[in-house]
Design an enzyme around this catalytic site. Structure first.
Site, short mmCIF file in Angstrom:
data_model
loop_
_atom_site.label_atom_id
_atom_site.label_comp_id
_atom_site.label_asym_id
_atom_site.label_seq_id
_atom_site.Cartn_x
_atom_site.Cartn_y
_atom_site.Cartn_z
N GLY A 99 1.13 -1.11 -0.19
CA GLY A 99 0.02 0.05 0.07
C GLY A 99 0.99 1.36 -0.08
O GLY A 99 1.86 1.40 0.65
N VAL A 141 4.53 -1.06 2.94
CA VAL A 141 4.40 0.33 2.75
C VAL A 141 5.36 0.60 1.75
O VAL A 141 6.41 0.63 1.76
CB VAL A 141 5.10 1.21 4.15
CG1 VAL A 141 4.62 2.59 3.78
CG2 VAL A 141 4.22 0.56 5.37
N LYS A 142 4.67 1.18 0.49
CA LYS A 142 5.05 1.47 -0.71
C LYS A 142 5.70 2.93 -0.78
O LYS A 142 4.67 3.88 -0.46
CB LYS A 142 4.37 1.15 -1.77
CG LYS A 142 4.89 1.02 -3.13
CD LYS A 142 3.88 0.18 -4.03
CE LYS A 142 4.47 -0.28 -5.36
NZ LYS A 142 3.51 -0.47 -6.63
N ILE A 143 6.99 3.30 -0.91
CA ILE A 143 7.45 4.55 -0.85
C ILE A 143 8.27 5.01 -1.92
O ILE A 143 8.88 4.28 -2.54
CB ILE A 143 8.15 5.02 0.33
CG1 ILE A 143 7.53 4.49 1.81
CG2 ILE A 143 9.02 6.03 0.48
CD1 ILE A 143 8.21 4.65 3.06
#
Ligand code: G3P
Length: 219
Positions: A56, A85-87
């Site tokens: 996400g 966690v996509k960054i």
């Protein structure tokens, strides 16, 4: 190579999951916007379907490390057993990856277009890097070379445990090439999974078997 599905459409995810071929899911702000539904709700629904890493992404409007860290913690809290966690690959993004990694929160550094970006993300502690090979192909740069270079560089350094998620996959050939290049994962749109499934000779063979059988034994 493991296969993830690259979509926020829960029906596509459910169908692919029922085939038993996907080990995770990646989403991004564009894919979530396409569904037009609440982000957290969609991510929780997806995590209830696929027992694997679910990426996400932090909001596209959040560009500072502090904001990405706070959002990352909230995304992870939705389902700590599954959420990643996509960054995006920025200086602030690297700071956020470092901080989240120190908290034991898995991260996926996205929008990777060079081996150097992948190396930076790995050194910041990213669990995954997502090189976008399709978007490089779109501008006449061989995207598979990026995947191969990242793989070869990571292989030189056993202390790098970051996994490669080949992304921006446009067709079945991309999937084969990513497997040959040694990507750990390819995240694949549902349409491409469908394309991977079919071959005209397979389909014709099924029809021929059926016709020969019915000729003798009936329906
Ligand atoms: O996971 C990243 C992927 O969704 C990007 O694909 O087709 O927008 O380049 P695309």
């Amino acid at each position: 190579m493991k296969l993830f599905i690259d979509t926020a459409n829960v029906e596509e995810i459910r169908t692919a999951s029922e085939m038993g071929v996907i080990a995770g899911v990646t989403t991004n702000p564009s894919l979530i916007a396409k569904e037009g539904r609440d982000y957290a709700t969609v991510l929780k629904e997806i995590a209830a379907i696929v027992d694997g890493p679910i990426s996400g992404e932090v909001k596209a409007t959040t560009t500072d490390a502090a904001g990405m860290i706070a959002e990352g913690e909230a995304i992870y809290a939705l389902d700590p057993a599954h959420m990643v966690v996509k960054i995006p690959m920025t200086a602030e993004g690297l700071k956020a990856i470092k901080a989240l990694s120190a908290k034991g929160i898995p991260t996926n550094c996205t929008l990777i277009f060079t081996a150097n970006q992948a190396l930076l993300a790995a050194r910041a502690g990213a669990t995954y890097v997502s090189p976008f090979l399709g978007r490089l192909d779109d501008i006449s740069q061989p995207g598979i070379e990026l995947v191969q270079n990242i793989h070869d560089i990571f292989l030189n350094y056993p202390d790098i445990t970051t996994q490669i998620i080949a992304a921006s996959v446009r067709n079945p050939i991309h999937v084969t090439d990513c497997a040959l290049a040694g990507a750990d994962i390819a995240t694949v749109p549902y349409k491409v999974i469908e394309q991977m499934l079919h071959h005209p000779l397979t389909d014709a063979g099924i029809e021929k078997f059926k016709a020969d059988y019915v000729k003798v034994f009936g329906e």
